[in-house]
Design a protein around this motif. Structure first.
Motif, mmCIF file in Angstrom:
data_model
loop_
_atom_site.group_PDB
_atom_site.id
_atom_site.type_symbol
_atom_site.label_atom_id
_atom_site.label_comp_id
_atom_site.label_asym_id
_atom_site.label_seq_id
_atom_site.Cartn_x
_atom_site.Cartn_y
_atom_site.Cartn_z
ATOM 1 N N LEU A 1 4.242 3.080 -6.799
ATOM 2 C CA LEU A 1 4.776 1.797 -6.361
ATOM 3 C C LEU A 1 4.860 1.710 -4.841
ATOM 4 C CD1 LEU A 1 7.639 1.290 -8.991
ATOM 5 C CD2 LEU A 1 5.287 0.423 -9.032
ATOM 6 N N ALA A 2 4.611 0.496 -4.343
ATOM 7 C CA ALA A 2 4.649 0.258 -2.901
ATOM 8 C C ALA A 2 5.355 -1.060 -2.615
ATOM 9 C CB ALA A 2 3.237 0.225 -2.331
ATOM 10 N N LEU A 3 6.044 -1.107 -1.487
ATOM 11 C CA LEU A 3 6.594 -2.356 -0.965
ATOM 12 C C LEU A 3 5.619 -2.887 0.071
ATOM 13 C CD1 LEU A 3 10.332 -1.313 -0.584
ATOM 14 C CD2 LEU A 3 9.501 -3.223 -1.984
ATOM 15 N N ILE A 4 5.238 -4.140 -0.063
ATOM 16 C CA ILE A 4 4.211 -4.707 0.797
ATOM 17 C C ILE A 4 4.773 -5.891 1.578
ATOM 18 C CG2 ILE A 4 1.938 -5.827 0.824
ATOM 19 C CD1 ILE A 4 1.232 -4.307 -1.678
ATOM 20 N N GLY A 5 4.446 -5.959 2.874
ATOM 21 C CA GLY A 5 4.897 -7.082 3.681
ATOM 22 C C GLY A 5 4.631 -6.832 5.151
ATOM 23 N N GLU A 6 4.565 -7.898 5.926
ATOM 24 C CA GLU A 6 4.269 -7.785 7.350
ATOM 25 C C GLU A 6 5.348 -7.021 8.107
ATOM 26 O OE1 GLU A 6 1.556 -8.464 8.907
ATOM 27 O OE2 GLU A 6 0.553 -9.327 7.152
ATOM 28 N N GLU A 7 6.584 -7.004 7.590
ATOM 29 C CA GLU A 7 7.663 -6.301 8.296
ATOM 30 C C GLU A 7 7.348 -4.824 8.499
ATOM 31 O OE1 GLU A 7 11.398 -5.221 6.468
ATOM 32 O OE2 GLU A 7 10.674 -5.922 4.502
ATOM 33 N N THR B 1 4.532 -3.261 -5.780
ATOM 34 C CA THR B 1 3.141 -3.359 -6.225
ATOM 35 C C THR B 1 2.640 -1.985 -6.659
ATOM 36 O OG1 THR B 1 2.721 -5.177 -4.689
ATOM 37 C CG2 THR B 1 0.799 -3.985 -5.517
ATOM 38 N N VAL B 2 1.914 -1.953 -7.754
ATOM 39 C CA VAL B 2 1.355 -0.691 -8.248
ATOM 40 C C VAL B 2 0.064 -0.394 -7.494
ATOM 41 C CG1 VAL B 2 0.507 0.588 -10.248
ATOM 42 C CG2 VAL B 2 2.347 -1.100 -10.527
ATOM 43 N N VAL B 3 0.021 0.783 -6.866
ATOM 44 C CA VAL B 3 -1.167 1.220 -6.118
ATOM 45 C C VAL B 3 -1.502 2.639 -6.584
ATOM 46 C CG1 VAL B 3 -2.171 1.675 -3.859
ATOM 47 C CG2 VAL B 3 -0.487 -0.163 -4.128
ATOM 48 N N ASP B 4 -2.621 2.775 -7.284
ATOM 49 C CA ASP B 4 -3.035 4.084 -7.812
ATOM 50 C C ASP B 4 -1.921 4.748 -8.607
ATOM 51 O OD1 ASP B 4 -5.521 3.794 -6.566
ATOM 52 O OD2 ASP B 4 -4.800 4.711 -4.703
ATOM 53 N N GLU C 1 -1.349 0.648 4.477
ATOM 54 C CA GLU C 1 -1.794 -0.716 4.211
ATOM 55 C C GLU C 1 -2.327 -0.807 2.794
ATOM 56 O OE1 GLU C 1 -4.673 -2.073 7.013
ATOM 57 O OE2 GLU C 1 -3.222 -2.344 8.642
ATOM 58 N N VAL C 2 -2.157 -1.984 2.203
ATOM 59 C CA VAL C 2 -2.735 -2.274 0.893
ATOM 60 C C VAL C 2 -3.519 -3.573 1.024
ATOM 61 C CG1 VAL C 2 -2.279 -2.828 -1.520
ATOM 62 C CG2 VAL C 2 -0.893 -1.090 -0.354
ATOM 63 N N ASN C 3 -4.812 -3.475 0.890
ATOM 64 C CA ASN C 3 -5.688 -4.642 1.060
ATOM 65 C C ASN C 3 -5.448 -5.333 2.404
ATOM 66 O OD1 ASN C 3 -6.816 -4.266 -1.535
ATOM 67 N ND2 ASN C 3 -5.136 -5.424 -2.466
ATOM 68 N N GLY C 4 -5.273 -4.522 3.447
ATOM 69 C CA GLY C 4 -5.111 -5.046 4.792
ATOM 70 C C GLY C 4 -3.708 -5.505 5.139
ATOM 71 N N PRO D 1 0.352 -4.533 5.666
ATOM 72 C CA PRO D 1 1.220 -3.370 5.880
ATOM 73 C C PRO D 1 2.067 -3.077 4.639
ATOM 74 C CG PRO D 1 1.297 -4.825 7.775
ATOM 75 C CD PRO D 1 0.544 -5.557 6.709
ATOM 76 N N ALA D 2 2.311 -1.782 4.401
ATOM 77 C CA ALA D 2 3.029 -1.407 3.191
ATOM 78 C C ALA D 2 3.815 -0.114 3.394
ATOM 79 C CB ALA D 2 2.053 -1.240 2.021
ATOM 80 N N LEU D 3 4.872 0.005 2.605
ATOM 81 C CA LEU D 3 5.613 1.263 2.490
ATOM 82 C C LEU D 3 5.246 1.869 1.146
ATOM 83 C CD1 LEU D 3 7.856 3.265 3.436
ATOM 84 C CD2 LEU D 3 9.489 1.821 2.203
ATOM 85 N N MET D 4 4.420 2.905 1.186
ATOM 86 C CA MET D 4 4.020 3.598 -0.036
ATOM 87 C C MET D 4 5.124 4.566 -0.451
ATOM 88 S SD MET D 4 1.004 2.248 -0.301
ATOM 89 C CE MET D 4 0.400 3.203 -1.698
ATOM 90 N N THR D 5 5.393 4.637 -1.749
ATOM 91 C CA THR D 5 6.446 5.532 -2.236
ATOM 92 C C THR D 5 5.904 6.452 -3.321
ATOM 93 O OG1 THR D 5 7.315 4.314 -4.158
ATOM 94 C CG2 THR D 5 7.964 3.529 -1.951
ATOM 95 N N GLY D 6 6.670 7.464 -3.625
ATOM 96 C CA GLY D 6 6.285 8.396 -4.678
ATOM 97 C C GLY D 6 6.769 7.982 -6.053
ATOM 98 N N LEU D 7 7.309 6.767 -6.173
ATOM 99 C CA LEU D 7 7.753 6.281 -7.486
ATOM 100 C C LEU D 7 6.548 6.034 -8.377
ATOM 101 C CD1 LEU D 7 10.563 3.676 -6.686
ATOM 102 C CD2 LEU D 7 10.824 5.802 -7.968
ATOM 103 N N LYS D 8 6.587 6.593 -9.570
ATOM 104 C CA LYS D 8 5.470 6.420 -10.495
ATOM 105 C C LYS D 8 5.704 5.215 -11.395
ATOM 106 C CE LYS D 8 4.149 11.298 -10.568
ATOM 107 N NZ LYS D 8 3.923 12.508 -11.406
ATOM 108 N N HIS D 9 4.666 4.431 -11.556
ATOM 109 C CA HIS D 9 4.745 3.278 -12.444
ATOM 110 C C HIS D 9 4.963 3.759 -13.883
ATOM 111 C CE1 HIS D 9 4.065 -0.609 -14.159
ATOM 112 N NE2 HIS D 9 2.976 -0.221 -14.806
ATOM 113 N N GLY D 10 5.955 3.184 -14.553
ATOM 114 C CA GLY D 10 6.205 3.540 -15.953
ATOM 115 C C GLY D 10 7.228 4.643 -16.143
#
Length: 245
Positions: A181-187, A175-178, A124-127, A129-138
């Motif tokens: 990159l993450a995909l965020i959505g209720e799905e 979305t950049v999280v720490d 989760e990101v800010n409550g 649901p999210a798919l967190m990935t190992g893709l680095k921003h930049g």
């Protein structure tokens, strides 16, 4: 057209079955093998488990192959997929009702290649649901593409089946999280779905497998499921029978 004859003087096409024998040509020679046997087929527990694995692997591939996939580490895509899918838990199904059944579970391979695998996690990101990935921003690969595979567990009559889909994803919708990159959505809260994000760069890709919270498959991994499934295939063969001279 050049025609070839066997030792009986019969015209032999590429392959023909006669009296329980299959005759075909190999390196210019007519070769025969038994095509039918009256002997009962052994079905020991190890054999049954392996056959159930093969059945499920084939059922999954029939669904996945309709998506564009990249499996580049074996002779062909199916061999590559099967070598990885063989590591999945064994699911036992009734031959008479669910021969074509397939189950959503963690670890279903959707790609295999030489790029580094992306770490992925359902969170989760800010409550939200999210798919967190190992893709680095930049950090980005040349000619990069991102493919998101979605697997959904469906029930068609008595038969569970996994349906797969694939869509392109851009970094702009992530979305950049720490720093990652993450995909965020209720799905991503849906317990009947699973996902895998694949990194593609030209003819290379990352090796990825589905992550999911779906647990339906666990009902088909039990001792009870094994016994029911084995009975529908005629029961198990006592291994000791084949150890005796």
């Amino acid at each position: 057209m050049k025609k070839n004859k066997d030792i009986l003087g019969l015209l032999i096409p590429k392959k023909v079955s006669i009296g329980g024998m299959t005759l075909y040509k190999r390196q210019g020679q007519v070769v025969g093998r038994v095509s039918k046997s009256n002997e009962s087929r052994s079905n020991t527990l190890p054999q049954f488990k392996q056959r159930q694995k093969m059945r499920h692997t084939q059922a999954l591939w029939k669904m996945l192959k309709f998506c564009e996939t990249m499996f580049t580490e074996r002779g062909n895509a199916y061999q590559n997929f099967a070598s990885l899918a063989n590591r999945l838990p064994v699911v036992y199904v009734d031959r008479n009702q669910m021969e074509q059944a397939s189950f959503l579970m963690p670890g279903i391979p959707v790609s295999d290649g030489i790029l580094p695998a992306l770490q992925q996690e359902l969170s989760e990101v800010n409550g939200v649901p999210a798919l967190m990935t190992g893709l680095k921003h930049g950090e980005q690969y040349e000619h990069e593409k991102l493919w998101l595979y979605t697997a959904k567990q469906e029930i068609e009559g008595p038969t569970p089946r996994v349906r797969f889909s694939k869509r392109d994803v851009s970094r702009q919708e992530m979305t950049v999280v720490d720093g990652q990159l993450a995909l965020i959505g209720e799905e991503f809260a849906n317990n009947t779905k699973g996902w895998a994000l694949v990194l593609v760069s030209e003819k290379r890709c990352s090796p990825q497998a589905i992550i999911t919270r779906c647990t339906l498959y666990q009902q088909y991994t039990t001792e009870e499921a094994l016994q029911v499934a084995a009975k529908s295939y005629g029961g198990l063969t006592d291994e000791d029978t084949f150890l005796k001279p």
